[in-house]
Design a protein around this motif. Sequence first.
Motif, PDB file in Angstrom:
ATOM      1  N   ARG A 155       0.828  -1.211   0.000  1.00 27.55           N
ATOM      2  CA  ARG A 155       0.000   0.000   0.000  1.00 27.55           C
ATOM      3  C   ARG A 155       0.862   1.260   0.000  1.00 27.55           C
ATOM      4  O   ARG A 155       0.511   2.264  -0.624  1.00 27.55           O
ATOM      5  CB  ARG A 155      -0.913  -0.026   1.226  1.00 27.55           C
ATOM      6  N   TYR A 156       1.987   1.208   0.739  1.00 23.99           N
ATOM      7  CA  TYR A 156       2.891   2.354   0.811  1.00 23.99           C
ATOM      8  C   TYR A 156       4.321   1.865   0.600  1.00 23.99           C
ATOM      9  O   TYR A 156       4.652   0.731   0.939  1.00 23.99           O
ATOM     10  CB  TYR A 156       2.806   3.041   2.182  1.00 23.99           C
ATOM     11  N   PRO A 157       5.211   2.712   0.069  1.00 21.43           N
ATOM     12  CA  PRO A 157       6.637   2.349  -0.016  1.00 21.43           C
ATOM     13  C   PRO A 157       7.207   2.143   1.383  1.00 21.43           C
ATOM     14  O   PRO A 157       6.746   2.740   2.360  1.00 21.43           O
ATOM     15  CB  PRO A 157       7.272   3.575  -0.702  1.00 21.43           C
ATOM     16  N   TRP A 158       8.249   1.313   1.463  1.00 23.60           N
ATOM     17  CA  TRP A 158       8.816   0.976   2.762  1.00 23.60           C
ATOM     18  C   TRP A 158       9.360   2.203   3.503  1.00 23.60           C
ATOM     19  O   TRP A 158       9.344   2.249   4.737  1.00 23.60           O
ATOM     20  CB  TRP A 158       9.933  -0.055   2.586  1.00 23.60           C
ATOM     21  N   LEU A 159       9.855   3.191   2.768  1.00 28.01           N
ATOM     22  CA  LEU A 159      10.435   4.371   3.407  1.00 28.01           C
ATOM     23  C   LEU A 159       9.464   5.540   3.456  1.00 28.01           C
ATOM     24  O   LEU A 159       9.872   6.684   3.695  1.00 28.01           O
ATOM     25  CB  LEU A 159      11.728   4.780   2.674  1.00 28.01           C
ATOM     26  N   SER A 160       8.183   5.271   3.248  1.00 30.30           N
ATOM     27  CA  SER A 160       7.188   6.336   3.308  1.00 30.30           C
ATOM     28  C   SER A 160       6.956   6.751   4.762  1.00 30.30           C
ATOM     29  O   SER A 160       7.215   5.975   5.696  1.00 30.30           O
ATOM     30  CB  SER A 160       5.878   5.866   2.693  1.00 30.30           C
ATOM     31  N   PRO A 161       6.462   7.966   4.998  1.00 30.57           N
ATOM     32  CA  PRO A 161       6.203   8.418   6.375  1.00 30.57           C
ATOM     33  C   PRO A 161       5.237   7.502   7.127  1.00 30.57           C
ATOM     34  O   PRO A 161       5.382   7.308   8.340  1.00 30.57           O
ATOM     35  CB  PRO A 161       5.607   9.815   6.181  1.00 30.57           C
ATOM     36  N   HIS A 162       4.240   6.934   6.419  1.00 35.13           N
ATOM     37  CA  HIS A 162       3.270   6.071   7.081  1.00 35.13           C
ATOM     38  C   HIS A 162       3.947   4.843   7.705  1.00 35.13           C
ATOM     39  O   HIS A 162       3.712   4.505   8.875  1.00 35.13           O
ATOM     40  CB  HIS A 162       2.202   5.603   6.085  1.00 35.13           C
ATOM     41  N   ILE A 163       4.794   4.176   6.909  1.00 37.48           N
ATOM     42  CA  ILE A 163       5.442   2.946   7.383  1.00 37.48           C
ATOM     43  C   ILE A 163       6.479   3.256   8.452  1.00 37.48           C
ATOM     44  O   ILE A 163       6.583   2.549   9.473  1.00 37.48           O
ATOM     45  CB  ILE A 163       6.075   2.184   6.204  1.00 37.48           C
ATOM     46  N   LEU A 164       7.252   4.328   8.243  1.00 35.61           N
ATOM     47  CA  LEU A 164       8.257   4.694   9.245  1.00 35.61           C
ATOM     48  C   LEU A 164       7.594   5.052  10.574  1.00 35.61           C
ATOM     49  O   LEU A 164       8.110   4.712  11.643  1.00 35.61           O
ATOM     50  CB  LEU A 164       9.098   5.867   8.728  1.00 35.61           C
ATOM     51  N   LEU A 165       6.448   5.736  10.507  1.00 34.91           N
ATOM     52  CA  LEU A 165       5.729   6.075  11.734  1.00 34.91           C
ATOM     53  C   LEU A 165       5.244   4.822  12.455  1.00 34.91           C
ATOM     54  O   LEU A 165       5.342   4.717  13.692  1.00 34.91           O
ATOM     55  CB  LEU A 165       4.545   6.986  11.412  1.00 34.91           C
ATOM     56  N   LEU A 166       4.738   3.843  11.689  1.00 38.38           N
ATOM     57  CA  LEU A 166       4.268   2.599  12.303  1.00 38.38           C
ATOM     58  C   LEU A 166       5.416   1.848  12.973  1.00 38.38           C
ATOM     59  O   LEU A 166       5.275   1.323  14.082  1.00 38.38           O
ATOM     60  CB  LEU A 166       3.593   1.719  11.247  1.00 38.38           C
ATOM     61  N   PHE A 167       6.581   1.792  12.315  1.00 34.76           N
ATOM     62  CA  PHE A 167       7.740   1.142  12.926  1.00 34.76           C
ATOM     63  C   PHE A 167       8.176   1.887  14.192  1.00 34.76           C
ATOM     64  O   PHE A 167       8.561   1.273  15.198  1.00 34.76           O
ATOM     65  CB  PHE A 167       8.900   1.066  11.931  1.00 34.76           C
ATOM     66  N   ALA A 168       8.122   3.226  14.142  1.00 33.25           N
ATOM     67  CA  ALA A 168       8.500   4.012  15.317  1.00 33.25           C
ATOM     68  C   ALA A 168       7.531   3.759  16.473  1.00 33.25           C
ATOM     69  O   ALA A 168       7.949   3.618  17.630  1.00 33.25           O
ATOM     70  CB  ALA A 168       8.526   5.498  14.961  1.00 33.25           C
ATOM     71  N   LEU A 169       6.240   3.694  16.161  1.00 32.83           N
ATOM     72  CA  LEU A 169       5.256   3.396  17.202  1.00 32.83           C
ATOM     73  C   LEU A 169       5.476   2.007  17.782  1.00 32.83           C
ATOM     74  O   LEU A 169       5.375   1.803  18.999  1.00 32.83           O
ATOM     75  CB  LEU A 169       3.843   3.506  16.619  1.00 32.83           C
ATOM     76  N   ALA A 170       5.768   1.021  16.911  1.00 33.26           N
ATOM     77  CA  ALA A 170       6.029  -0.339  17.388  1.00 33.26           C
ATOM     78  C   ALA A 170       7.221  -0.359  18.331  1.00 33.26           C
ATOM     79  O   ALA A 170       7.188  -1.010  19.387  1.00 33.26           O
ATOM     80  CB  ALA A 170       6.267  -1.270  16.205  1.00 33.26           C
TER      81      ALA A 170
END
Length: 488
Positions: free
Chosen positions: A229-244
């Motif tokens: 759905r989103y590129p791996w380095l997109s803000p959405h994915i990076l934010l999810l990893f940061a939250l995790a």
Amino acid sequence: MDVPAERPAYLSYVEARSVISGILLAMFLAALNQTIVATALPTIGRDLQDFENLSWTVTAYLLTSTVVASLYGKLSDIHGRRAMMLAAIGIFVAGSAVCALAPNMLTLVLGRGLQGLGGGGIMPLAQVIVGDVSPPRDRGRYQAYIGIVWVGAGVGGPVVGGFIAEHLHWSLIFWINVPLGVLAALLTNWALKRLPRNERWHQLDIIGAGLMMAAASALLLALTWGGTRYPWLSPHILLLFALAAAFTAAFWWRITHAAEPYLPLSILKNPVVRTGALASGCAVGASIGLTVFVPFYYELVHKLSASDSGLFLIPIAVMTTPGSIMAGRAMMHMRHYKRIPLVCLSIAIAATIYLAVYPASSPFTVMAALSLIGVGVGSVFPLSTVCIQNAVLPYQMGTATGVMNFFRALVSALAVAVMGAIVLAGFGVAPERGRGAEVMIAAGAAGGDVSHVFRWVFAAAAAFLVIGLVALIRLPERPLRGGSGRAR
């Protein structure tokens, strides 16, 4: 502590077999749900006129079933297996009814999430119940029963799901769970009345449970959406990893300071639990990843139809049963019970590497290799479960088994994400467009050899299996309690 000091009460073989037979339908219900829905997804998308959000029907179940796996184990240590199994079946049936009645995709997704809240507890509880009724060395006796359930669901699920979607109405895929669930609840209630009670009173750490579920949800969403759905380095994915990462850090602080943490440190620091969960997770992750992407391989590389691709995929599901039975028998009769799984998993790695080196092999050669992979993966299932249960105190068995299933689901999601990223990159799919399957099918229809793309899928599966083998080698081979057979 090498061997738990407290000795639980076990049932005789006849009594244990009747209890396990009573929960087989519940196990079948959970296993069938994982296979019967997939073949009907295109039909559901067309009927509800919503393909864009169709993937959420899978993601919702994955999220909820994963985050509650350890919770059911903990609650069963507090309130007993019978009460929690009946609750899990009831929630699963309720979710199935919501799915069957869904007038739109949003309702279906919510119903699938509710299904996951119930289905996520059925299999971990079943594994704990097997541990309650029999000593560790004797649990291999029941692998044939459990294997038949998985084979039946693995083979029958896609066939039944495809038939219902093609000739009847897709809602019957969910309605079928209602009578099966009611019958499973009746059989379970009858069988578990004789279950020995080894639980103690515990205080449930609500804050710790919430932090763990939040961390798992963020990580699963990142792995599911990343590269698709989103590129791996997109803000959405990076934010999810940061939250995790943030929720994980908060959870770790919580379990080191709580009076009775959600996951006791004695379990998390236990080397058997750590290595057993890693070995099991990597083996299952490789198997699930191949199950997801090998049908695409058959269709795009060998130009097989969807139904033929499903038939050629059957060996990896069917052959897990002989692997499980061999590992179970080894635990009953051998002192060095890891030898059989070590050999089987090594052969599975060799077969996977062969597919990575020769990705254009004939479908029958691939099917033979998948059979060997199935045997290897199947041999890890009973070994990891029994070793983990053998290494903890009886009243911690539900929690430890839940932890194993939780990390198994996380590693499986990671494996699917890695293989999905490889396939999408190989076909030049732009993640933000969300049209990966269409691009892949178009590439296959255009002709040409695309086997090189799947070479790296097999290589990734081999890498996960190698990690699992290393963990299996490092798994402490402690004496198994109980049993009448002579170990040699």
